[in-house]
Design a protein around this motif. Structure first.
Motif, short mmCIF file in Angstrom:
data_model
loop_
_atom_site.label_atom_id
_atom_site.label_comp_id
_atom_site.label_asym_id
_atom_site.label_seq_id
_atom_site.Cartn_x
_atom_site.Cartn_y
_atom_site.Cartn_z
N SER A 1 0.82 -1.21 0.00
CA SER A 1 0.00 0.00 0.00
C SER A 1 0.86 1.26 0.00
CB SER A 1 -0.92 0.02 1.22
OG SER A 1 -0.15 0.11 2.42
N PHE A 2 2.12 1.12 0.34
CA PHE A 2 3.06 2.23 0.35
C PHE A 2 3.80 2.30 -0.98
CE2 PHE A 2 4.84 -1.53 2.38
CZ PHE A 2 6.01 -1.74 1.67
N GLY A 3 4.44 3.42 -1.24
CA GLY A 3 5.16 3.59 -2.49
C GLY A 3 6.61 3.16 -2.40
N PRO A 4 7.31 3.10 -3.53
CA PRO A 4 8.71 2.64 -3.54
C PRO A 4 9.67 3.57 -2.83
CG PRO A 4 8.05 3.44 -5.70
CD PRO A 4 6.80 3.38 -4.88
N LEU A 5 9.29 4.82 -2.61
CA LEU A 5 10.16 5.76 -1.91
C LEU A 5 9.72 5.98 -0.46
CD1 LEU A 5 10.63 8.42 -4.75
CD2 LEU A 5 12.06 6.44 -4.20
N ASP A 6 8.66 5.29 -0.03
CA ASP A 6 8.18 5.39 1.35
C ASP A 6 8.89 4.39 2.24
OD1 ASP A 6 6.35 7.28 0.48
OD2 ASP A 6 4.77 5.78 0.14
N PRO A 7 8.91 4.62 3.55
CA PRO A 7 9.46 3.61 4.47
C PRO A 7 8.63 2.33 4.37
CG PRO A 7 9.22 5.72 5.57
CD PRO A 7 8.52 5.85 4.26
N PRO A 8 9.25 1.20 4.14
CA PRO A 8 8.48 -0.05 4.02
C PRO A 8 7.89 -0.47 5.36
CG PRO A 8 10.82 -0.52 3.98
CD PRO A 8 10.69 0.97 3.95
N LYS A 9 6.77 -1.15 5.33
CA LYS A 9 6.13 -1.64 6.55
C LYS A 9 5.53 -3.01 6.30
CE LYS A 9 1.82 0.79 5.39
NZ LYS A 9 0.83 1.79 5.80
N PRO A 10 5.55 -3.87 7.30
CA PRO A 10 4.93 -5.20 7.13
C PRO A 10 3.43 -5.05 6.92
CG PRO A 10 6.40 -5.16 9.03
CD PRO A 10 6.23 -3.74 8.60
N GLU A 11 2.89 -5.85 6.02
CA GLU A 11 1.46 -5.81 5.71
C GLU A 11 0.91 -7.21 5.54
OE1 GLU A 11 0.94 -1.66 3.18
OE2 GLU A 11 1.11 -3.55 2.08
N GLU A 12 -0.38 -7.35 5.79
CA GLU A 12 -1.10 -8.56 5.45
C GLU A 12 -1.78 -8.34 4.10
OE1 GLU A 12 -0.90 -11.43 7.08
OE2 GLU A 12 0.51 -10.36 8.39
N PRO A 13 -1.79 -9.33 3.23
CA PRO A 13 -2.40 -9.15 1.91
C PRO A 13 -3.91 -9.00 2.00
CG PRO A 13 -1.80 -11.44 2.26
CD PRO A 13 -1.23 -10.67 3.41
N ILE A 14 -4.49 -8.33 1.01
CA ILE A 14 -5.93 -8.15 0.94
C ILE A 14 -6.44 -8.60 -0.43
CG2 ILE A 14 -5.88 -6.22 2.58
CD1 ILE A 14 -6.29 -4.34 0.17
N GLY A 15 -7.74 -8.77 -0.54
CA GLY A 15 -8.32 -9.22 -1.80
C GLY A 15 -8.70 -8.10 -2.74
#
Length: 214
Positions: free
Chosen positions: A183-197
């Motif tokens: 949900s974040f962009g390539p220049l944003d700080p990465p964060k762990p996420e759960e996938p959604i449908g």
């Protein structure tokens, strides 16, 4: 012997650089792995465009196919059974896999329809095709499509989810669901996420489809 196409030559020459991206971006990689795992792929699998085997090894995909020899050497070290061939002419019998996985491979294919026809052929009746893409109209897709200085992405042609779905359905598949992340962009700080449908607004989208009879 015919010359190696430029897009394959790049992956031959820069295999180690390509592979290092995943160790340098572990949060993004883990998010992508979780998105694929959420689709619950089972049975004997094939990854087309297996590259260095980072996904196949984590997801326990039995066989990996790729035309780039140096990529396959890395995949073999990870315990993946590798086959050197192009997706347009897979050296497998009809209907021998339960599922086929492609991870950011569609954008590098020159003859997309031929590869998708081969995916259909090697799948069992009602086999599953999981096609993971970086959507053209996502922040990640827009970022990479502008990277003409990149040794890899200057060869890429990105697709929207809707375009990828049409290509798959025209090749004998019915798309049944999605698993998306980033949900974040390539220049944003990465964060762990759960996938959604829901794929809108996500930078990594897996389309799950079933092989139809036609």
């Amino acid at each position: 012997m015919p010359p190696i196409p430029p897009v394959i030559r790049v992956f031959e020459d820069y295999a180690e650089e390509y592979d290092s991206w995943y160790s340098r971006n572990p949060v993004v990689f883990e998010n992508e792995v979780k998105a694929i795992k959420a689709l619950n792929l089972k049975g004997r699998g094939l990854e087309v465009g297996v590259g260095s085997g980072v996904f196949a090894a984590r997801l326990k995909v039995e066989v990996g196919l790729d035309p780039a020899r140096n990529m396959l050497l890395l995949a073999r070290k990870r315990g993946v059974e590798v086959v050197r061939a192009v997706g347009e002419a897979m050296p497998f019998k009809d209907g021998c896999f339960d599922y086929v996985l492609m991870v950011v491979t569609l954008c590098f294919l020159e003859r997309v329809k031929e590869v998708l026809r081969e995916v259909w052929r090697v799948l069992k009746r009602k086999g599953i095709f999981c096609n993971c893409i970086v959507p053209l109209n996502s922040r990640w897709g827009r970022f990479y499509s502008r990277r003409k200085d990149s040794v890899f992405y200057r060869f890429a042609r990105f697709y929207t989810v809707e375009e990828a779905k049409r290509l798959m359905e025209h090749s004998g598949f019915k798309v049944t669901g999605y698993s998306a992340t980033l949900s974040f962009g390539p220049l944003d700080p990465p964060k762990p996420e759960e996938p959604i449908g829901e794929y809108r607004g996500r930078g990594f989208v897996c389309l799950k489809a079933v092989k139809t009879l036609c």
